[in-house]
Structures are given as C-alpha cells and as structure tokens.
Motif scaffolding. Structure first.
Motif, PDB file in Angstrom:
ATOM      1  N   PRO A 191       0.827  -1.213   0.000  1.00 43.81           N
ATOM      2  CA  PRO A 191       0.000   0.000   0.000  1.00 43.81           C
ATOM      3  C   PRO A 191       0.861   1.263   0.000  1.00 43.81           C
ATOM      4  O   PRO A 191       1.957   1.292   0.572  1.00 43.81           O
ATOM      5  N   ASN A 192       0.354   2.290  -0.670  1.00 38.41           N
ATOM      6  CA  ASN A 192       0.965   3.625  -0.662  1.00 38.41           C
ATOM      7  C   ASN A 192       2.351   3.661  -1.301  1.00 38.41           C
ATOM      8  O   ASN A 192       3.165   4.530  -0.979  1.00 38.41           O
ATOM      9  N   ALA A 193       2.622   2.707  -2.207  1.00 33.10           N
ATOM     10  CA  ALA A 193       3.908   2.732  -2.915  1.00 33.10           C
ATOM     11  C   ALA A 193       3.842   3.632  -4.139  1.00 33.10           C
ATOM     12  O   ALA A 193       4.867   3.921  -4.755  1.00 33.10           O
ATOM     13  N   GLY A 194       2.615   4.071  -4.503  1.00 30.86           N
ATOM     14  CA  GLY A 194       2.458   4.974  -5.633  1.00 30.86           C
ATOM     15  C   GLY A 194       1.891   4.328  -6.872  1.00 30.86           C
ATOM     16  O   GLY A 194       2.000   4.872  -7.978  1.00 30.86           O
ATOM     17  N   LYS A 195       1.242   3.173  -6.707  1.00 28.67           N
ATOM     18  CA  LYS A 195       0.710   2.451  -7.868  1.00 28.67           C
ATOM     19  C   LYS A 195      -0.329   3.279  -8.614  1.00 28.67           C
ATOM     20  O   LYS A 195      -0.278   3.394  -9.843  1.00 28.67           O
TER      21      LYS A 195
END
Length: 448
Positions: A191-195
């Motif tokens: 989550p929140n890696a920028g996908k």
C-alpha cells in the motif's frame, strides 16, 4: 504464440453463490478435490470468500466459494457476506447458483436469482441434494427462478457434478472477453507505494483515487488505453499488506484475492517499490507471486526523487534488489518518480520490449548450437558411474519461453545444471524480464 493472442491465456473464474446452508462449500470442496471450505450444518459458517485452482477435463479454472446470501437481512454480518458475494460475482466469468432441492423453492432463492439476473453474468442453476432418482421431480419448481434449466446434483454422493461442470465451462467459454491486440499490465505492490499515481500518469488523467492513506484502492481496476497505435489494459490493484495486518471479513481482505487474480490474468507484472523505504519481506513475497505464475516482471522503484543520491546510489540499490530477488534474477529494474514524471514514459517502452522478449522463439538449430557449446564448456556431472549424455534441445512454447533438453537420464540432472543452461541461453539471447523454464526429458536415442 503471437502478441495478438497473448491475452487469451487467462483462465475462467467460477463463483459459487446461494443462500445459506444449501451445500455451496460441499460443492466447492468436491470440485477442488480437497477439503478447503469448512462444511457445517450451521448458517453463516462460510463468511469470507475462499479461492482455489481447479481443473475439469483438462480445462483449468479458478473457483470461489462465498458465504450465504440473505439480501433482505440488514444485520452487519449478513451485509458483509453480501458485499463479499457481490465482489465474487463481479470477478467471475460464470456463476453457479446452488439451491436445496429437498427444502424446495424459498423466497431467499428468488432474491438471489433476481440479484444474479441484474448482474448480467451467465449463471448455471445447481439443485443440490438430489441423491436419488425419486427426488428428480423436485428440480422442476426451480424453473420459476428464470435462470434456465436446473441441474440436479448431489454433492454428498458426487452425482451430476460432471454434467454441471461441462455446462459451466461451456458458458464461461462463450462469455470469454476476447480483447485483440491488448497487453494486460498488472501493477502490484505494498500500500501507498504509488501504484495509482503511476496509473494516472500513464493515462494522462486521474482514473484512480490517489490518497496518502494506505489502502485507498481496494479493487483491481481495469482501464484500457492506447499508445502509438497499440492497445493496453492496465490493472491497478489493492496494496498487499502482511496477512496478519488484514482483518478477516473486511473488503480489504478480498482485495488480496483480486490482486492475485490480476497477476494470473496479466501478460506482464509491474511491482512497485517505494524507494524511500526499506525493501521488506512483504515485497519479496509479492515478487514471489509473480515468479510462481511465470510472469514477465519489471520492478518499478518509485519516489526516486525522495532519495539522497551520489554517483553510486542507483547501483547500490540495484545490487540490493538482485540480492533479495536472487530467485528471479531476470527482473528488470526501472527507477522513476510518479510525482515529477521522471522516466514515467519509459514504462510502456520497457513493457513492449519485455513482451517481445517473452514472445521470442529460438530456432532448433541455433538453440542446439547454444546448448552444444555450453555442454562442451561444462559437462554435467556423472552419477552412480553413469555418464550423462545430452543429445538435443527444442523450444516448444513461448510466452513465457519453455525449453526441453533431451538426454539419456533426466533423473541425473541437478537443478544447478539447469540453472547453468538457462544462464547460457540468456547470455546468447536477450530474455531480460522474462522467466525461462528448462525441462529435461529422456530420449530413446541412447540405448546404453
């Protein structure tokens, strides 16, 4: 296999739905060939969706079990189970609606049938507990559900399951969406890696909600787009957290199932890593999912703008990746920033290159030149006084490439020698980003 039919390798997804206590989990277990779902004579035992791989007459498919549906019950548990079932129906290629033949037609069966008709998904009606010829007349009442012919089955005695699956898979075949010349790209990661930011940058507009709160994206979202005359389908997925951090019976927990499904149906997987965080065990596991499915892979290192750099920073990061992902040394890294747009448009160019690599076929003569020189440089070890002889090799498949090497005794070949030959093939031909499989088969050529 040509690029035009790469996308057709995805397999059907079959969801089993119905009101509580009609035998859905029993049917799931019988089709799966093992006891996965809990079977108990109690309403609401199966609350979550359970997912497995199954096969019938050589056709492989994914099977989903769901909790009982009671559409009019507003209790939180029942509403959660309904949400889960809706997700299963949305994901599925074809639905099996299970009803209880001995209990007869119920109002809740009508409610579920109406719900399924609104979904527009092809549905097969399975009337369970028809374990004796004298009960066959019980199935006729279920024609009133408006779902076509009911099929009498008995999960307990495994009666009628073959006929049921024949119909289910035939319907899934007719419903299969043929998206010609489209490359499916799954974007996965923590989550929140920028996908979602990457998806929006590639599309040129905000297709997906971007939020600093981890877990904003819960579903796998398909979006079609074109670039330079080519068609692509990009699949943004929910971030995968550690299993212990995901509460049971939440929508997020089913996002995991959708993400795994997205990897299975993708032609290439982009694994997004946050460059500002340590490369963690969970990301390694996500990479392992793509590797197990034999998917071409790019590791996208996002937020590169947040990293303090010197002339060796990128090389150090890449070396660390190679160390932690030694099991999939073929991956290709790409350092980007979705926020600034740095190298964002290199993604599709790299996707095209790796898909082209995946489609490559080596002619038998060239392949045998590669294998012959590799064996001459490094002979396989003999075992038990028996000398290993390697005769010839061929490539029967592409996307991803598979190679068969024929020898006198395949049981004597060690895994390290398979890896050696794979590396030799890679040195001769560019298969970057693509998993290769090297098999050894016995040949009758050797009679010693």
């Amino acid at each position: 296999m040509t690029q035009s039919n790469i996308q057709n390798q995805s397999i059907p997804i079959v969801a089993i739905v119905g009101r509580a206590n009609v035998g859905k989990s029993s049917l799931f277990n019988k089709i799966a060939g093992k006891r996965i779902s809990i079977v108990k004579d109690e309403i609401g035992v199966t609350r979550d969706r359970i997912y497995t791989h199954a096969e019938w007459c050589g056709v492989h498919f994914e099977l989903i079990d769901t909790g009982g549906i009671d559409i009019k019950n507003k209790d939180n548990i029942w509403q959660t189970m309904l949400s889960q079932a809706k997700l299963a129906v949305e994901l599925a290629s074809v639905i099996i609606l299970v009803v209880d033949g001995k209990a007869g037609l119920q109002q809740s069966d009508l409610d579920v049938a109406n719900f399924l008709k609104k979904s527009g998904k092809p549905t097969v009606l399975a009337v369970n507990k028809i374990d004796n010829i004298k009960y066959l007349d019980l199935i006729y009442d279920f024609y009133s559900l408006g779902l076509g012919q009911p099929y009498g089955i008995s999960c307990e005695q495994m009666l009628g399951l073959g006929d049921l699956l024949d119909v289910v898979l035939e319907k899934s075949k007719k419903n299969e969406f043929q998206q010609t010349e489209s490359i499916k790209i799954a974007i996965v990661g923590k989550p929140n890696a920028g996908k979602s930011s990457i998806v929006n940058k590639l599309l040129g507009y905000d297709r997906v909600i971007v939020n600093e709160v981890a877990g904003t994206t819960r579903d796998a979202i398909d979006t079609e787009f074109q670039k330079d005359g080519k068609n692509y389908t990009i699949i943004d997925t929910a971030g995968l957290r550690r299993k212990r951090n995901i509460e049971e019976d939440t929508i997020e927990s089913y996002g995991v199932i959708r993400t795994i499904s997205a990897i299975k149906r993708a032609n290439i997987v982009l694994i997004v890593v946050d460059a500002s965080e340590d490369f963690c065990e969970q990301t390694v596991k996500i990479c392992g999912l793509a590797h197990e499915e034999k998917k071409p892979t790019i590791v996208i290192i996002n937020k590169w703008d947040l990293v303090q750099k010197d002339s060796y920073t990128m090389q150090k990061f890449e070396n660390d990746l190679k160390s932690k992902l030694a099991f999939m040394s073929y991956f290709v890294p790409l350092f980007i920033s979705a926020k600034t747009g740095q190298r964002i448009h290199d993604i599709i160019n790299l996707v095209d290159k790796i898909i082209s690599n995946s489609n490559k076929r080596i002619s038998t003569s060239v392949l045998n030149d590669i294998i012959g020189s590799s064996v001459a440089a490094n002979q396989p070890f003999s075992s038990n006084g028996r000398r290993i002889k390697i005769f010839y090799a061929t490539q029967p498949e592409a996307s991803p490439p598979k190679f068969i090497v024929f020898c006198n005794d395949s049981t004597l070949i060690h895994d390290n020698y398979k890896r050696y030959l794979e590396n030799c093939i890679r040195k001769a031909v560019d298969f970057s980003g693509v998993p290769l499989t090297v098999y050894f088969n016995n040949s009758k050529k050797d009679n010693s």
